[in-house]
Design a protein around this motif. Structure first.
Motif, PDB file in Angstrom:
ATOM      1  N   THR A 181       0.914  -1.230  -0.069  1.00  0.00           N
ATOM      2  CA  THR A 181      -0.110  -0.077   0.063  1.00  0.00           C
ATOM      3  C   THR A 181       1.046   1.399   0.058  1.00  0.00           C
ATOM      4  N   SER A 182       2.098   1.142   0.140  1.00  0.00           N
ATOM      5  CA  SER A 182       2.962   2.207   0.411  1.00  0.00           C
ATOM      6  C   SER A 182       4.422   1.768   0.083  1.00  0.00           C
ATOM      7  N   GLY A 183       5.481   2.863   0.060  1.00  0.00           N
ATOM      8  CA  GLY A 183       6.522   2.804  -0.140  1.00  0.00           C
ATOM      9  C   GLY A 183       7.448   1.785   0.924  1.00  0.00           C
ATOM     10  N   LYS A 184       6.780   1.688   1.905  1.00  0.00           N
ATOM     11  CA  LYS A 184       7.183   1.009   3.235  1.00  0.00           C
ATOM     12  C   LYS A 184       7.167  -0.543   2.880  1.00  0.00           C
ATOM     13  N   ASP A 185       6.223  -0.905   1.884  1.00  0.00           N
ATOM     14  CA  ASP A 185       6.099  -2.340   1.592  1.00  0.00           C
ATOM     15  C   ASP A 185       6.768  -2.811   0.489  1.00  0.00           C
ATOM     16  N   LEU A 186       8.039  -2.226  -0.087  1.00  0.00           N
ATOM     17  CA  LEU A 186       8.496  -2.404  -1.382  1.00  0.00           C
ATOM     18  C   LEU A 186       9.855  -3.438  -0.993  1.00  0.00           C
ATOM     19  N   LYS A 187      10.203  -3.555   0.057  1.00  0.00           N
ATOM     20  CA  LYS A 187      11.460  -4.338   0.215  1.00  0.00           C
ATOM     21  C   LYS A 187      11.021  -5.763  -0.248  1.00  0.00           C
ATOM     22  N   GLY A 188      12.081  -6.303  -0.943  1.00  0.00           N
ATOM     23  CA  GLY A 188      11.962  -7.730  -1.599  1.00  0.00           C
ATOM     24  C   GLY A 188      11.156  -7.854  -2.533  1.00  0.00           C
ATOM     25  N   LYS A 189      10.523  -6.816  -2.968  1.00  0.00           N
ATOM     26  CA  LYS A 189       9.394  -6.917  -4.137  1.00  0.00           C
ATOM     27  C   LYS A 189       9.990  -6.770  -5.495  1.00  0.00           C
ATOM     28  N   LYS A 190       9.543  -7.304  -6.327  1.00  0.00           N
ATOM     29  CA  LYS A 190       9.628  -7.131  -7.993  1.00  0.00           C
ATOM     30  C   LYS A 190       9.261  -5.774  -8.327  1.00  0.00           C
TER      31      LYS A 190
ATOM     32  N   LYS B  32       1.596  12.043  -2.783  1.00  0.00           N
ATOM     33  CA  LYS B  32       1.147  11.966  -1.344  1.00  0.00           C
ATOM     34  C   LYS B  32       2.305  11.384  -0.624  1.00  0.00           C
ATOM     35  N   GLU B  33       3.480  10.650  -1.353  1.00  0.00           N
ATOM     36  CA  GLU B  33       4.505  10.149  -0.480  1.00  0.00           C
ATOM     37  C   GLU B  33       5.520  11.410  -0.332  1.00  0.00           C
ATOM     38  N   GLY B  34       5.384  12.506  -0.987  1.00  0.00           N
ATOM     39  CA  GLY B  34       6.490  13.450  -0.720  1.00  0.00           C
ATOM     40  C   GLY B  34       7.636  13.671  -1.580  1.00  0.00           C
ATOM     41  N   VAL B  35       7.889  12.682  -2.434  1.00  0.00           N
ATOM     42  CA  VAL B  35       8.894  12.324  -3.129  1.00  0.00           C
ATOM     43  C   VAL B  35       8.675  12.811  -4.824  1.00  0.00           C
ATOM     44  N   ALA B  36       7.826  13.699  -5.113  1.00  0.00           N
ATOM     45  CA  ALA B  36       7.434  13.974  -6.385  1.00  0.00           C
ATOM     46  C   ALA B  36       8.239  14.710  -6.968  1.00  0.00           C
ATOM     47  N   MET B  37       8.901  14.352  -8.344  1.00  0.00           N
ATOM     48  CA  MET B  37       9.860  15.087  -9.198  1.00  0.00           C
ATOM     49  C   MET B  37       9.031  15.634 -10.447  1.00  0.00           C
ATOM     50  N   LEU B  38       9.261  17.063 -10.595  1.00  0.00           N
ATOM     51  CA  LEU B  38       8.319  17.464 -11.810  1.00  0.00           C
ATOM     52  C   LEU B  38       8.834  16.885 -13.124  1.00  0.00           C
ATOM     53  N   GLU B  39       7.767  16.663 -13.987  1.00  0.00           N
ATOM     54  CA  GLU B  39       8.057  16.193 -15.355  1.00  0.00           C
ATOM     55  C   GLU B  39       7.917  16.975 -16.353  1.00  0.00           C
ATOM     56  N   ASP B  40       6.918  16.959 -17.138  1.00  0.00           N
ATOM     57  CA  ASP B  40       6.579  17.965 -18.665  1.00  0.00           C
ATOM     58  C   ASP B  40       6.849  19.331 -18.033  1.00  0.00           C
TER      59      ASP B  40
ATOM     60  N   ALA C  72      12.116   4.825  -1.929  1.00  0.00           N
ATOM     61  CA  ALA C  72      13.007   3.823  -1.335  1.00  0.00           C
ATOM     62  C   ALA C  72      13.602   4.401  -0.166  1.00  0.00           C
ATOM     63  N   GLN C  73      14.278   5.372  -0.611  1.00  0.00           N
ATOM     64  CA  GLN C  73      15.056   6.115   0.403  1.00  0.00           C
ATOM     65  C   GLN C  73      14.404   6.728   1.697  1.00  0.00           C
ATOM     66  N   LYS C  74      13.467   7.164   1.367  1.00  0.00           N
ATOM     67  CA  LYS C  74      12.485   7.800   2.473  1.00  0.00           C
ATOM     68  C   LYS C  74      12.117   6.591   3.582  1.00  0.00           C
ATOM     69  N   TYR C  75      12.124   5.305   2.875  1.00  0.00           N
ATOM     70  CA  TYR C  75      11.761   4.200   3.999  1.00  0.00           C
ATOM     71  C   TYR C  75      13.207   3.560   4.441  1.00  0.00           C
ATOM     72  N   GLY C  76      14.336   4.189   4.138  1.00  0.00           N
ATOM     73  CA  GLY C  76      15.619   3.466   4.661  1.00  0.00           C
ATOM     74  C   GLY C  76      16.087   2.444   3.964  1.00  0.00           C
ATOM     75  N   TYR C  77      15.468   2.046   2.828  1.00  0.00           N
ATOM     76  CA  TYR C  77      16.098   0.931   1.852  1.00  0.00           C
ATOM     77  C   TYR C  77      17.227   1.357   0.949  1.00  0.00           C
ATOM     78  N   ASP C  78      18.192   0.291   0.896  1.00  0.00           N
ATOM     79  CA  ASP C  78      19.253   0.378   0.038  1.00  0.00           C
ATOM     80  C   ASP C  78      18.544   0.204  -1.325  1.00  0.00           C
ATOM     81  N   ILE C  79      18.827   1.328  -2.215  1.00  0.00           N
ATOM     82  CA  ILE C  79      18.256   1.225  -3.747  1.00  0.00           C
ATOM     83  C   ILE C  79      18.477  -0.008  -4.457  1.00  0.00           C
ATOM     84  N   GLN C  80      19.933  -0.186  -4.098  1.00  0.00           N
ATOM     85  CA  GLN C  80      20.205  -1.434  -5.159  1.00  0.00           C
ATOM     86  C   GLN C  80      20.046  -2.861  -4.539  1.00  0.00           C
TER      87      GLN C  80
END
Length: 351
Positions: free
Chosen positions: A142-151, A225-233, A167-175
């Motif tokens: 449901t959020s970035g906190k649930d991504l660890k170990g996922k494809k 909503k996660e506070g990590v938005a980067m501007l696009e177009d 991923a960095q927001k939740y303290g995960y190692d990106i790689q």
């Protein structure tokens, strides 16, 4: 001799009279020409080529509407819009003078600015990020906190950095902590279960998903909503070109604002224009896309006077996140990265 003399005088007088008539005729023609504006040569329109980011679709509706409804023509500009593709870089097209104006993710423009390209962002089309990560409701993601170990599927090519920031927001190692998977431009990998989480543009792939799923069957992770938005177009140009063609750029931006304003007020008609040009998807999909895109062009709480506005806070956030995630190695000075003066002059001309 007297007769010959009189004959010569008569011929001379006749010649002078004919000359006077010819002169009067010439003056009359000039007078008529000056009085009839239809006979005055019109000034040739200025030419601008725009390199789009992708094929014609609702994502770029404001540009196509401004062209097809004559808003650019009204400003004395002949605009050509080049379609984009996976093998076309807007930044390289502008750098090589194939186009004067480019459409690109602002986050991508940052990488070129750091590389020494003298680009400036002059018009921020999207004020919020349209990127989602999506998971099936039964997955428990449901959020970035649930991504660890996922494809997690990503298109990469610069679009992965918001997810890296998440991923960095939740303290995960990106790689190490997340299994990033190259995602194609369909949602087949997600539907088949090959990946747990997929990238989806809210105005495109997510809408396509809803043709097969109910909204409650899809969990959405929204970068805003996660506070990590980067501007696009955005619209960017060479700084040197802008300085030499200030009036032309201001007129172009003014017409573009009118194009987006019309699109916001008439999404169905705008969709018809885009569909007629590109026919990359159904008319209904273009209508749905435009209605969603407008939420990013004119976010809730904003109005049409802010179309193209360069929000310094959100721009700085994009620079900061780009630095934190490794998109850029140095924090770029915001005042060297953007120039809002062209937009400010353009919007004043509309009011």
């Amino acid at each position: 001799m007297n007769k010959l003399k009189k004959l010569a005088e008569l011929l001379l007088a006749l010649s002078l009279f004919t000359g006077v008539l010819a002169g009067c005729g010439s003056n009359s023609a000039n007078l008529n020409s000056n009085e009839n504006p239809n006979q005055i040569a019109q000034k040739e329109p200025d030419k601008i080529t725009v390199q789009s980011l992708w094929l014609p679709q609702g994502q770029f509706a404001g540009l196509y509407v401004a062209k097809e409804l004559g808003f650019y023509e009204d400003e004395g500009i002949d605009v050509t819009i080049l379609p984009g593709g996976t093998d076309i870089s807007s930044e390289e097209q502008v750098e090589n003078d194939v186009a004067q104006v480019g459409v690109a993710f602002y986050s991508s423009v940052l990488t070129y600015q750091e590389g020494g390209y003298d680009f400036i962002n002059v018009f921020q089309t999207f004020k919020e990020s349209p990127q989602y990560l999506v998971a099936k409701a039964g997955s428990g993601i449901t959020s970035g906190k649930d991504l660890k170990g996922k494809k997690v599927g990503s298109w990469f090519g610069g679009r992965q950095y918001e997810f890296y920031a998440l991923a960095q927001k939740y303290g995960y190692d990106i790689q190490k902590d997340i299994n990033w998977v190259q995602q194609d431009y369909t949602m087949d990998q997600f539907i088949s279960g090959e990946i747990d989480v997929a990238s989806a543009m809210s105005y495109n792939e997510y809408l396509l998903l809803l043709e097969n799923f109910k909204e409650e069957e899809i969990n959405v992770i929204d970068m805003n909503k996660e506070g990590v938005a980067m501007l696009e177009d955005c619209l960017f140009v060479k700084r040197s070109w802008a300085e030499k063609n200030r009036d032309l750029l201001v007129r172009f931006l003014r017409a573009t604002i009118k194009g987006w304003k019309y699109t916001a007020e008439n999404p169905e008609k705008a969709a018809e224009i885009v569909h007629e040009i590109g026919q990359t998807s159904s008319l209904q999909h273009q209508i749905n896309m435009i209605k969603k895109v407008i939420e990013f062009v004119i976010p809730k709480g904003s109005d049409s006077d802010k179309i193209g506005y360069l929000d310094r806070e959100k721009i700085q956030q994009t620079i900061d996140l780009g630095f934190n995630t490794g998109l850029i190695k140095n924090k770029i000075d915001i005042d060297k990265s953007i120039d809002s003066s062209y937009w400010e002059e353009a919007i004043r001309g509309i009011k």
